[in-house]
Every structure is written in structure tokens, then in C-alpha cells.
Scaffold this motif. Structure first.
Motif, short mmCIF file in Angstrom:
data_model
loop_
_atom_site.label_atom_id
_atom_site.label_comp_id
_atom_site.label_asym_id
_atom_site.label_seq_id
_atom_site.Cartn_x
_atom_site.Cartn_y
_atom_site.Cartn_z
N PHE A 17 0.83 -1.20 0.00
CA PHE A 17 0.00 0.00 0.00
C PHE A 17 0.87 1.25 0.00
O PHE A 17 1.78 1.38 0.80
CB PHE A 17 -0.90 -0.02 1.23
CG PHE A 17 -1.77 1.20 1.37
CD1 PHE A 17 -2.63 1.58 0.36
CD2 PHE A 17 -1.72 1.96 2.52
CE1 PHE A 17 -3.43 2.69 0.49
CE2 PHE A 17 -2.52 3.07 2.67
CZ PHE A 17 -3.38 3.44 1.65
N ILE A 48 -9.46 -4.12 5.62
CA ILE A 48 -8.24 -4.86 5.31
C ILE A 48 -7.55 -5.15 6.64
O ILE A 48 -7.13 -4.23 7.35
CB ILE A 48 -7.32 -4.06 4.37
CG1 ILE A 48 -8.03 -3.84 3.03
CG2 ILE A 48 -5.99 -4.78 4.17
CD1 ILE A 48 -7.26 -2.99 2.07
N LEU A 74 -6.10 0.99 -5.29
CA LEU A 74 -6.22 -0.33 -4.66
C LEU A 74 -5.30 -1.34 -5.30
O LEU A 74 -5.08 -2.42 -4.73
CB LEU A 74 -7.67 -0.80 -4.72
CG LEU A 74 -8.69 0.06 -3.97
CD1 LEU A 74 -10.10 -0.40 -4.28
CD2 LEU A 74 -8.43 0.03 -2.47
N ASP A 75 -4.75 -1.04 -6.46
CA ASP A 75 -3.82 -1.97 -7.11
C ASP A 75 -2.58 -2.20 -6.26
O ASP A 75 -1.93 -3.24 -6.37
CB ASP A 75 -3.41 -1.44 -8.49
CG ASP A 75 -4.55 -1.51 -9.50
OD1 ASP A 75 -5.52 -2.23 -9.24
OD2 ASP A 75 -4.45 -0.82 -10.54
N THR A 76 -2.22 -1.20 -5.41
CA THR A 76 -1.05 -1.37 -4.56
C THR A 76 -1.31 -2.36 -3.43
O THR A 76 -0.38 -2.82 -2.78
CB THR A 76 -0.61 -0.02 -3.96
OG1 THR A 76 -1.66 0.50 -3.13
CG2 THR A 76 -0.31 0.99 -5.06
N ILE A 77 -2.58 -2.68 -3.19
CA ILE A 77 -2.95 -3.67 -2.18
C ILE A 77 -3.15 -5.03 -2.83
O ILE A 77 -2.58 -6.03 -2.40
CB ILE A 77 -4.22 -3.24 -1.44
CG1 ILE A 77 -3.99 -1.89 -0.73
CG2 ILE A 77 -4.66 -4.30 -0.44
CD1 ILE A 77 -5.23 -1.31 -0.10
N ASP A 78 -3.97 -5.07 -3.89
CA ASP A 78 -4.21 -6.30 -4.65
C ASP A 78 -4.72 -5.90 -6.03
O ASP A 78 -5.75 -5.22 -6.14
CB ASP A 78 -5.25 -7.17 -3.93
CG ASP A 78 -5.37 -8.56 -4.56
OD1 ASP A 78 -5.34 -8.66 -5.80
OD2 ASP A 78 -5.50 -9.53 -3.80
N PRO A 79 -4.02 -6.29 -7.10
CA PRO A 79 -4.42 -5.87 -8.45
C PRO A 79 -5.75 -6.45 -8.91
O PRO A 79 -6.27 -6.05 -9.97
CB PRO A 79 -3.26 -6.37 -9.33
CG PRO A 79 -2.64 -7.48 -8.54
CD PRO A 79 -2.79 -7.11 -7.11
N ASN A 80 -6.34 -7.38 -8.14
CA ASN A 80 -7.60 -7.99 -8.55
C ASN A 80 -8.83 -7.27 -7.97
O ASN A 80 -9.96 -7.58 -8.34
CB ASN A 80 -7.64 -9.46 -8.10
CG ASN A 80 -6.55 -10.29 -8.77
OD1 ASN A 80 -6.37 -10.22 -9.98
ND2 ASN A 80 -5.81 -11.05 -7.99
N ILE A 81 -8.61 -6.33 -7.04
CA ILE A 81 -9.75 -5.71 -6.36
C ILE A 81 -10.61 -4.90 -7.32
O ILE A 81 -11.84 -5.01 -7.30
CB ILE A 81 -9.25 -4.81 -5.20
CG1 ILE A 81 -8.63 -5.66 -4.10
CG2 ILE A 81 -10.39 -3.98 -4.64
CD1 ILE A 81 -8.09 -4.86 -2.94
#
Length: 310
Positions: free
Chosen positions: A2, A86, A42-49
Motif C-alpha cells: 500500500f 483490510i 487499490l492496485d497497490t494492495i491487490d491488483p484484482n480488487i
């Protein structure tokens, strides 16, 4: 991992407290931030979100205006879904709280912990986020935090890249990095390339940053962040205080006294030595309010490095 780069945020809550470090009580604080950003953050947390919670708008749907820089995934997949949490605590961050007014110096903390991250998907490809950052405090930093909290609206910086990237692009340059790890050492290579096929590079070698009870992955990640900053500064002759740079970033060159104190901070290895040198530093500058940003940052980094682990 993140990450936020130069995002405007609201600073609604500040909790000053004490926490145990060994047998000693250390001054600490919890800072709550809220902001609205494009969903790609949110890609910095999970690219699938993003693809899970947003979709392309149908022609028959009337959608909110998308935020600048957002993707074409702007319609909510699950419009009745509320706020998301999260779990976990993420260590090894740097926090730099700036003001929306340029004349106010930013407040910097090394080895911050990010926790209680919440986010809510919004129409138009945006997301409302909230999170808490826990930091250790030095003398007079509580007053600086209270001042930032009273201002309410702040700007969060985590990397000089956000400031220099558009300037470099305007002149046909691009800055990239390569990383390697070997024998508990982190090697960061910064490459400054021009569209005319010319490039320069520099290498920075750092030990894995094990301060703050980081695990193996976090210690390497923290050193990579430092390495990128130092490599960029070496290639472009930059500091966050602002060296002589022909007007690229502005500011004044650090004097010999400041450079000497930065060297002192970089050599500190024990908490008692840190406290002694810190008192000498404050006496030399006549108080924390007069410290150059680079000197303050160096001593904050030293504090994080020498503070005993829990």
C-alpha cells in the motif's frame, strides 16, 4: 504494498499515547486519515480488487463523472456493498505530512505502522478510504502533529518520485530502478534515461533495514525505498530540502553544519548516543522548530534504527 504519493487527505483524529519499549515508556501517536481517490490506488494492495468491485458502465446507465486518471471500470458490480476492511498491520513505512500551504514545513516520520485500512467503492471509479498510522514521537513533535491536525486538510508524501516525474517527462527523461538482494544487502540501481538513447546510472548498497521488528520481506522493502530515494538524489543532485538545481525544485543548499549533523545521525548505533546527540543538536539550532528538514529526517531515521525492538 500500500502506497500513497502526494494525495490530499483529511486528518480528523489524533490520539497521543505512550507505549512500552523494553522497560521504558515511549511517546507515540495514532493518526487517522481519510481521502477519496481513483480506484486504481487499490492496485497497490491487490491488483484484482478493481475488477472484482467495478465494471464498465452500460450505455443505458447514467454514471457519476469519473475521476481524472481512472480506468473505464467505473460502474459498481455490487452497489449495495458497504465499507470493506483490510486486516493486519503493515510496518516499515515513511510518513510525510505536508500542508496545502507551501510555506509550512512537512512533518516526517520513519518506521511508521499502517493499520485499520478501510475502503468503500464509489460510483465513477473512485474509492473512499480511511486508515490509521502509528508513529513514535520525539520532543516537540506532538506540537507539530497537533498543528497539522488543527489544519485538518493535509497532503501525504511518500516518495520524491511523485514530484520529479512530471518534470523529467517534460524534458524526455525517465527514471527507473533495478534491485538485487545478496547476503543481507540490498542493491538498488537507478537508471536515468533520455529518449535520445542516452542513459546514466548509479548503484546504492544498503543493509536490510531490520529496525522496528520488521520481518525479512519488510526489511528488504524498507531498504529498497531508501535506496530509490538516494539513487534518485545522486542522479539528479536533489534533496528534499532543495539543493542548487537551476530552479528544478527550488530551495537553498544545505550548509556545512547541516551536512555534519546528517553524518552524525547516520553513524548513531545506540539509543543513549542518539539522546545525547539529539540534545546537542537542539541546542545547536536553538530548538526543533529551526531544524532543516534533511537534518530532522536523518535524526528521525536514526531514532527508528536504534530504538530497541519490542
Amino acid at each position: 504494498m500500500f502506497q500513497l504519493d502526494q494525495h490530499d487527505a483529511v486528518f480528523p483524529h489524533l490520539n497521543l499515547r505512550k507505549e512500552k519499549h523494553g522497560d521504558d515508556d515511549a511517546a507515540a501517536a495514532d493518526l487517522k486519515f481519510t481521502l477519496t481517490a481513483q480506484n486504481t490506488i487499490l492496485d497497490t494492495i491487490d491488483p484484482n480488487i478493481v475488477r472484482a468491485f467495478w465494471k464498465k458502465a452500460e450505455k443505458s446507465q447514467q454514471q457519476s463523472l469519473p475521476m481524472e486518471g481512472s480506468t473505464d471500470l467505473v460502474a459498481l458490480n455490487l452497489p449495495l456493498l458497504g465499507e470493506q476492511d483490510i486486516t493486519g498491520k503493515f510496518e516499515g513505512y515513511e510518513l510525510n505530512i505536508g500542508s496545502l500551504m507551501d510555506h509550512i514545513e512537512p512533518v516526517f516520520f520513519a518506521d511508521a505502522k499502517v493499520k485499520k485500512i478501510t475502503w468503500k467503492p464509489l460510483e465513477g471509479g473512485s474509492v473512499a478510504m480511511g486508515f490509521t498510522v502509528s508513529v513514535l514521537l520525539d520532543e516537540n513533535e506532538d506540537a507539530e502533529l497537533i498543528s497539522a491536525w488543527r489544519r485538518g486538510d493535509v497532503r501525504l508524501w511518500e516518495d520524491i518520485n511523485a514530484a520529479i516525474k512530471p518534470v523529467l517527462q517534460g524534458f524526455g527523461f525517465a527514471l527507473s530502478f533495478r534491485t538485487k538482494t545478496r547476503d543481507q544487502m540490498v542493491e538498488v540501481t537507478g537508471v536515468l534515461a533520455h529518449r535520445g538513447d542516452h542513459s546514466e546510472q548509479t548503484e546504492i548498497h544498503l543493509p536490510a533495514d531490520t529496525s522496528g521488528s520488521k520481518n525479512g520481506v519488510q526489511s528488504v522493502g524498507s531498504s529498497v525505498i531508501y535506496g530509490k530515494r538516494y539513487a534518485a538524489s545522486a542522479l539528479l543532485n536533489l534533496t528534499t530540502q532543495g539543493e542548487d538545481d537551476d530552479g528544478l525544485l527550488g530551495g537553498q543548499k544545505l550548509d556545512d553544519k547541516a551536512m555534519n549533523w546528517i553524518d552524525v545521525a547516520n553513524e548513531l548505533e545506540h539509543p543513549d548516543a542518539y539522546q545525547t546527540k539529539r540534545q546537542e543538536l537542539l541546542k545547536d539550532y536553538g530548538g526543533a522548530a529551526n531544524l532543516p528538514t534533511e537534518v530532522r529526517n536523518a535524526f528521525n531515521g536514526a531514532r527508528a534504527r536504534v530504538t530497541p525492538k519490542d
